[in-house]
Design a protein around this motif. Structure first.
Motif, PDB file in Angstrom:
ATOM      1  N   ASP A   1      16.000  35.634  12.048  1.00 57.42           N
ATOM      2  CA  ASP A   1      15.338  34.446  12.575  1.00 57.42           C
ATOM      3  C   ASP A   1      15.108  33.378  11.500  1.00 57.42           C
ATOM      4  O   ASP A   1      16.061  32.901  10.901  1.00 57.42           O
ATOM      5  N   ARG A   2      13.870  33.008  11.211  1.00 56.39           N
ATOM      6  CA  ARG A   2      13.594  31.896  10.304  1.00 56.39           C
ATOM      7  C   ARG A   2      14.097  32.139   8.876  1.00 56.39           C
ATOM      8  O   ARG A   2      14.261  31.189   8.108  1.00 56.39           O
TER       9      ARG A   2
ATOM     10  N   LYS B   1      16.932  32.657   8.106  1.00 57.37           N
ATOM     11  CA  LYS B   1      18.224  31.956   8.048  1.00 57.37           C
ATOM     12  C   LYS B   1      18.056  30.449   7.905  1.00 57.37           C
ATOM     13  O   LYS B   1      19.029  29.750   7.606  1.00 57.37           O
ATOM     14  N   ASP B   2      16.856  29.974   8.211  1.00 59.39           N
ATOM     15  CA  ASP B   2      16.652  28.548   8.418  1.00 59.39           C
ATOM     16  C   ASP B   2      16.227  27.888   7.110  1.00 59.39           C
ATOM     17  O   ASP B   2      15.069  27.526   6.921  1.00 59.39           O
TER      18      ASP B   2
END
Lengths: 294, 294
Positions: free
Chosen positions: A137-138, A140-141
Motif C-alpha cells: 500500500d502506502r 509504494k507511494d
C-alpha cells in the motif's frame, strides 16, 4: 515417515544440530517519530525474551521507527544506515546475551533510497540484511523502494534461519525460495493491519503462515505489532508455527506480549510426510514455468 | 479497494458474467471394487445438488472406483478410458440438468498407463481432462503415472473454472498456475486421509485451501470422501472457500453430506486488496527463478 536418517544422520551443508531451543516474538507497541522510545521498548522486550530462555528473538517490521509516516521527509529523517544506532543496539544485545535477533528497520541506503529492511545479527555481529521485495500500500507511494535480492538464509549457532518481511509472506513463491535454500526457521518481522473477519475465523495472515510452514515443513515465527498508531489498529497476531503448520503459541490478538515456543529445528530438515512423499522432492520444477513468465 | 472497474466493467477474455450461482461438493462414501454402486451413489448426490439449485458440482477424487487398490491388477480392472461409462454418466447428468460437473476417475490411458484423472463436463459434453501431476504415497508405487500437463482452466456458462486433484493443492506453484490462467473457481476432487491434529485446530488440508484462495483471490471448492475404505478413514473435509480465504460452508468433518454455497465469481476477477495492491500484479516473476531450477 521414512526419513529418520535425515533427522538423525550426520549434518551437512553447515546445518546445525543445536537441539531444542526457545524462539521469541516480541509483540510491542511502537510510536512513529519516537525512535529512542521504540529502541528502549525493544531493548526491554529482548532482555525479557532472553531471561525467558530465548536464543532466537524476532522483532516487528520497522521496529525502530514505527510505520505510519506522513511523507517521505518524515521517513527520511527517521531512516538509518545499516551501521546506525538501531542495528548497533541489536548487535550489542545479541553479543551480550548470545542471541540471534531478527529485526525490521527503516534503512537509508547508500544509493539515497529508503528501504523497508530487516537484519539478522548474532554474537559475531551483522550476518544478513534483507530489503522487502513486495511493498504494501502506502509503502509504494513515494516512501520505500523495493529490494530485489533473494531472502537471506543464514547458518547460525541455533539453526539455519531465513528472513522475510510482512507482505512478502503472501507470495508463496518467496516463502518457497527461502525454504528451498534450506531455511529451518523463517523469521518474519511484520506489521499486520487489523481487518474485519468472519466470527470465529483466524486472521488469514496467520492462515498463510500456517500454509507456508506446512507445504515446506519449515518453522515460521512472525513478530507483529500491538496497539494503535496514528489511527491504524494493528492485528497483534504474532505466532510461531511448527513444521506441520500448527501454531505452537496461543493467538493473543492485539495485546503487547512475548510469544515463546521451544522448537527442534532438526524437524524441519526432514521433508518427508509419508513413506513415499517429500514436500520438496515431490515438486515438479519443470512444470512451474508460468510462475517466472507471468 | 479501488477495483470496481474490474468487477463491473465489460467482460474480456471470454470471462463470464453469470452473477451469483450455487456450487456443490458431494461428500460421499465410496467402495473400491464397486463401480456400479459408486456411480449410483454419485448420480443420487448430483441430482440432489441440482435439486438444491447447484449449477457447478464437484465430486471426489477417483469417484468411480474408490481409492484403496490392492495392486495394479485391481486398478487396471477398474480403470476406464475417457469415453467410458463413468464419464458418459457425468456427461449425461450435465446435459440433463444443465450442470458443470468436475469429477475424479481412474483413467486407462491410450498409452497403456493408468492416471489419477479428473474431467470437467458441461451440457455440451467433455470440456477438459486433467491428470494429477503430484502423486500421493502408494499412488506412486506401481499404480498411477503422473500427468505433466498444466491445470486446465475452462470458460463455462457459469464462470471460468480450473481443476486440480488432491495433493496438487499442496504445491502453491500449481495453484498459482491455475490462478494466473484466470481461474475464478478452482474445483478439486480430493481424497484426504484422516490424520491426527491438535485439539481445536482445523485440518491443514483446509488451511492450505484457504491460503491458496486468499493469495490468489480465487474461490476453491474441494470435494472430499466420507467414511472408511479397507481400513482407511477419510477426513470428510469438503469445503468451499471464498476469494478472501474464508470458508463459506460449515466444516462437517467425516459425514456424508452435500456442501453448498452461493458465490459470485466476478469477485475473483478483482485482484486488488488495497488502494495500491493486487495479489497478482504485485508478484515479482523475475525474482522467482529458484522455483523452476530446484
Amino acid at each position: 515417515m521414512s526419513n529418520g536418517a535425515m533427522s538423525s544422520g550426520p549434518m551437512s551443508n553447515g546445518q546445525s544440530s543445536a537441539g531444542p531451543i526457545r524462539v521469541a516474538c516480541c509483540q510491542v507497541s511502537l510510536a512513529v517519530g519516537d525512535t529512542p522510545g521504540n529502541l528502549a521498548r525493544l531493548r526491554a522486550a529482548v532482555t525479557r525474551a532472553a531471561d525467558a530462555g530465548a536464543r532466537i528473538v524476532v522483532l516487528p517490521e520497522l521496529a525502530n521507527t514505527g510505520y505510519m509516516f506522513e511523507d517521505l521527509a518524515e521517513l527520511r529523517a527517521a531512516a538509518e544506515p545499516l551501521d546506525g544506532a538501531s542495528v548497533r543496539q541489536w548487535e550489542a544485545l545479541a553479543r551480550e546475551l548470545d542471541l540471534v535477533i531478527v529485526a525490521g528497520f527503516a534503512e537509508a541506503g547508500d544509493d539515497g533510497l529508503v528501504y523497508n529492511s530487516a537484519v539478522l545479527v548474532d554474537k559475531t555481529g551483522l550476518r544478513a540484511r534483507y530489503r522487502k521485495a513486495h511493498l504494501w500500500d502506502r509503502e509504494k507511494d513515494n516512501l520505500f523502494s523495493a529490494g530485489s535480492d533473494a531472502p537471506p538464509v543464514v547458518d547460525t549457532a541455533f539453526g539455519r534461519i531465513g528472513v522475510l518481511i510482512c507482505y512478502d509472506l503472501e507470495f508463496p513463491e518467496w516463502v518457497r525460495s527461502a525454504a528451498l535454500e534450506g531455511a529451518e526457521l523463517l523469521c518474519c518481522p511484520v506489521n499486520w493491519p487489523l481487518y474485519p473477519r468472519p466470527a470465529g475465523e483466524r486472521p488469514t495472515e496467520i492462515v498463510k503462515v500456517q500454509a507456508g510452514a506446512t507445504v515446506n515443513r519449515m518453522f515460521i515465527a512472525a513478530a507483529d505489532r500491538a496497539g494503535q498508531e496514528r489511527g491504524q489498529d494493528w492485528l497483534g497476531g504474532s505466532v510461531i508455527v511448527d513444521a506441520d503448520g500448527f501454531p505452537l503459541t496461543p493467538i493473543s490478538l492485539g495485546e503487547e506480549t512475548l510469544v515463546l515456543a521451544t522448537v527442534d529445528l532438526a524437524e524441519a530438515r526432514a521433508k518427508g510426510i509419508s513413506d513415499r512423499n517429500d514436500v520438496h522432492a515431490d515438486r515438479r520444477p519443470a512444470l512451474y514455468t508460468r510462475l517466472t513468465q507471468h
